[in-house]
Write a protein that holds these residues in place. Structure first.
Motif, PDB file in Angstrom:
ATOM      1  N   GLY A  27     -10.011  -6.662   1.455  1.00 46.39           N
ATOM      2  CA  GLY A  27     -10.250  -5.900   2.665  1.00 46.39           C
ATOM      3  C   GLY A  27      -9.125  -4.998   3.121  1.00 46.39           C
ATOM      4  N   TYR A  28      -8.118  -4.810   2.287  1.00 47.72           N
ATOM      5  CA  TYR A  28      -7.008  -3.924   2.623  1.00 47.72           C
ATOM      6  C   TYR A  28      -7.280  -2.526   2.070  1.00 47.72           C
ATOM      7  CZ  TYR A  28      -4.370  -8.196   3.573  1.00 47.72           C
ATOM      8  OH  TYR A  28      -3.942  -9.393   4.072  1.00 47.72           O
ATOM      9  N   LYS A  29      -6.760  -1.512   2.742  1.00 42.18           N
ATOM     10  CA  LYS A  29      -6.854  -0.134   2.277  1.00 42.18           C
ATOM     11  C   LYS A  29      -5.461   0.292   1.817  1.00 42.18           C
ATOM     12  CE  LYS A  29      -7.673   4.549   3.871  1.00 42.18           C
ATOM     13  NZ  LYS A  29      -7.851   5.382   5.057  1.00 42.18           N
ATOM     14  N   THR A  30      -5.343   0.762   0.588  1.00 45.43           N
ATOM     15  CA  THR A  30      -4.055   1.204   0.054  1.00 45.43           C
ATOM     16  C   THR A  30      -3.740   2.595   0.591  1.00 45.43           C
ATOM     17  OG1 THR A  30      -4.389  -0.081  -1.955  1.00 45.43           O
ATOM     18  CG2 THR A  30      -2.750   1.666  -2.051  1.00 45.43           C
ATOM     19  N   LEU A  31      -2.576   2.729   1.210  1.00 42.91           N
ATOM     20  CA  LEU A  31      -2.125   4.017   1.740  1.00 42.91           C
ATOM     21  C   LEU A  31      -1.226   4.740   0.751  1.00 42.91           C
ATOM     22  CD1 LEU A  31      -1.251   2.967   5.412  1.00 42.91           C
ATOM     23  CD2 LEU A  31      -3.358   4.023   4.570  1.00 42.91           C
ATOM     24  N   ASP A  32      -0.290   4.024   0.142  1.00 45.93           N
ATOM     25  CA  ASP A  32       0.655   4.609  -0.810  1.00 45.93           C
ATOM     26  C   ASP A  32       1.038   3.583  -1.857  1.00 45.93           C
ATOM     27  OD1 ASP A  32       1.411   7.387  -0.151  1.00 45.93           O
ATOM     28  OD2 ASP A  32       2.039   6.540   1.765  1.00 45.93           O
ATOM     29  N   ARG A  33       1.453   4.098  -3.030  1.00 42.99           N
ATOM     30  CA  ARG A  33       1.961   3.247  -4.099  1.00 42.99           C
ATOM     31  C   ARG A  33       3.243   3.841  -4.637  1.00 42.99           C
ATOM     32  NH1 ARG A  33      -2.382   1.797  -8.606  1.00 42.99           N
ATOM     33  NH2 ARG A  33      -0.565   0.696  -9.348  1.00 42.99           N
ATOM     34  N   ASN A  34       4.186   2.968  -4.971  1.00 41.21           N
ATOM     35  CA  ASN A  34       5.456   3.379  -5.579  1.00 41.21           C
ATOM     36  C   ASN A  34       6.128   4.514  -4.804  1.00 41.21           C
ATOM     37  OD1 ASN A  34       5.100   1.495  -7.693  1.00 41.21           O
ATOM     38  ND2 ASN A  34       3.757   2.932  -8.724  1.00 41.21           N
ATOM     39  N   LEU A  35       6.163   4.361  -3.506  1.00 35.79           N
ATOM     40  CA  LEU A  35       6.746   5.383  -2.642  1.00 35.79           C
ATOM     41  C   LEU A  35       8.252   5.170  -2.548  1.00 35.79           C
ATOM     42  CD1 LEU A  35       6.088   7.755  -0.678  1.00 35.79           C
ATOM     43  CD2 LEU A  35       6.171   6.054   1.131  1.00 35.79           C
ATOM     44  N   LYS A  36       9.005   6.208  -2.875  1.00 33.28           N
ATOM     45  CA  LYS A  36      10.463   6.140  -2.773  1.00 33.28           C
ATOM     46  C   LYS A  36      10.862   6.727  -1.434  1.00 33.28           C
ATOM     47  CE  LYS A  36      11.200   6.078  -7.646  1.00 33.28           C
ATOM     48  NZ  LYS A  36      11.186   6.865  -8.834  1.00 33.28           N
ATOM     49  N   ILE A  37      11.485   5.880  -0.615  1.00 38.05           N
ATOM     50  CA  ILE A  37      11.895   6.299   0.717  1.00 38.05           C
ATOM     51  C   ILE A  37      13.160   5.532   1.080  1.00 38.05           C
ATOM     52  CG2 ILE A  37      10.333   4.644   1.818  1.00 38.05           C
ATOM     53  CD1 ILE A  37       9.923   6.705   4.043  1.00 38.05           C
ATOM     54  N   CYS A  38      14.162   6.224   1.562  1.00 39.02           N
ATOM     55  CA  CYS A  38      15.451   5.621   1.951  1.00 39.02           C
ATOM     56  C   CYS A  38      16.059   4.803   0.811  1.00 39.02           C
ATOM     57  CB  CYS A  38      15.295   4.768   3.201  1.00 39.02           C
ATOM     58  SG  CYS A  38      14.877   5.702   4.651  1.00 39.02           S
TER      59      CYS A  38
END
Length: 156
Positions: free
Chosen positions: A24-35
């Protein structure tokens, strides 16, 4: 050429995404490089008072009632953005996936979460940090694996 660990990690991440979608989860991003941190999966869900995602679509209710009967509920809960660290293990030689998430790694996730949330979501949107372990043909989801208090910002 791709390293063997990268290949295994990619398979584990895809299994984790499939698991989260079915739960029941919605994926927003994958393997996001941040900070200077790579967040494996950023997902969102509406969480009920028991901490389970609320499923709105009927086809998933039947499937999920077999996996986890407590997931199926009615109504609209609190919107939560979940930052997931996925750890894939072929053997237990190096310990469990959860043991590999150090306080320093948790601190990097907290920093990345703050940067990600700034300007994207309402300030009151809940944030949660989970660990998903993939291994032995199973996916193990550790909900609320750590919080900001666990995170240590010095590398020692």
């Amino acid at each position: 050429m791709m390293k063997n660990t990268t290949f295994v990690g990619n398979i584990g991440e895809q299994l984790a995404v499939d698991y989260l979608k079915a739960a029941g989860y919605k994926t927003l991003d994958r393997n996001l490089k941040i900070c200077s941190c790579e967040v494996d999966i950023i997902a969102e869900a509406y969480i009920d008072k028991n901490g389970a995602p609320i499923i709105a679509k009927a086809p998933f209710k039947r499937l999920l009632s077999k996996i986890n009967p407590t997931v199926v509920s009615k109504g609209r809960g609190e919107r939560t953005v979940i930052f997931c660290e996925v750890k894939t293990r072929l053997t237990a030689e190096f310990g469990s996936g959860a043991e590999a998430v150090t306080p320093y790694k948790a601190a990097r996730y907290v920093t990345a979460a703050k940067a990600y949330m700034a300007g994207r979501f309402d300030a009151n949107t809940a944030v949660r940090f989970d660990i998903i372990e993939v291994g032995d043909g199973e996916v193990s989801h550790i909900v609320n694996a750590f919080d900001e208090n666990y995170a240590k910002f010095c590398k020692r």
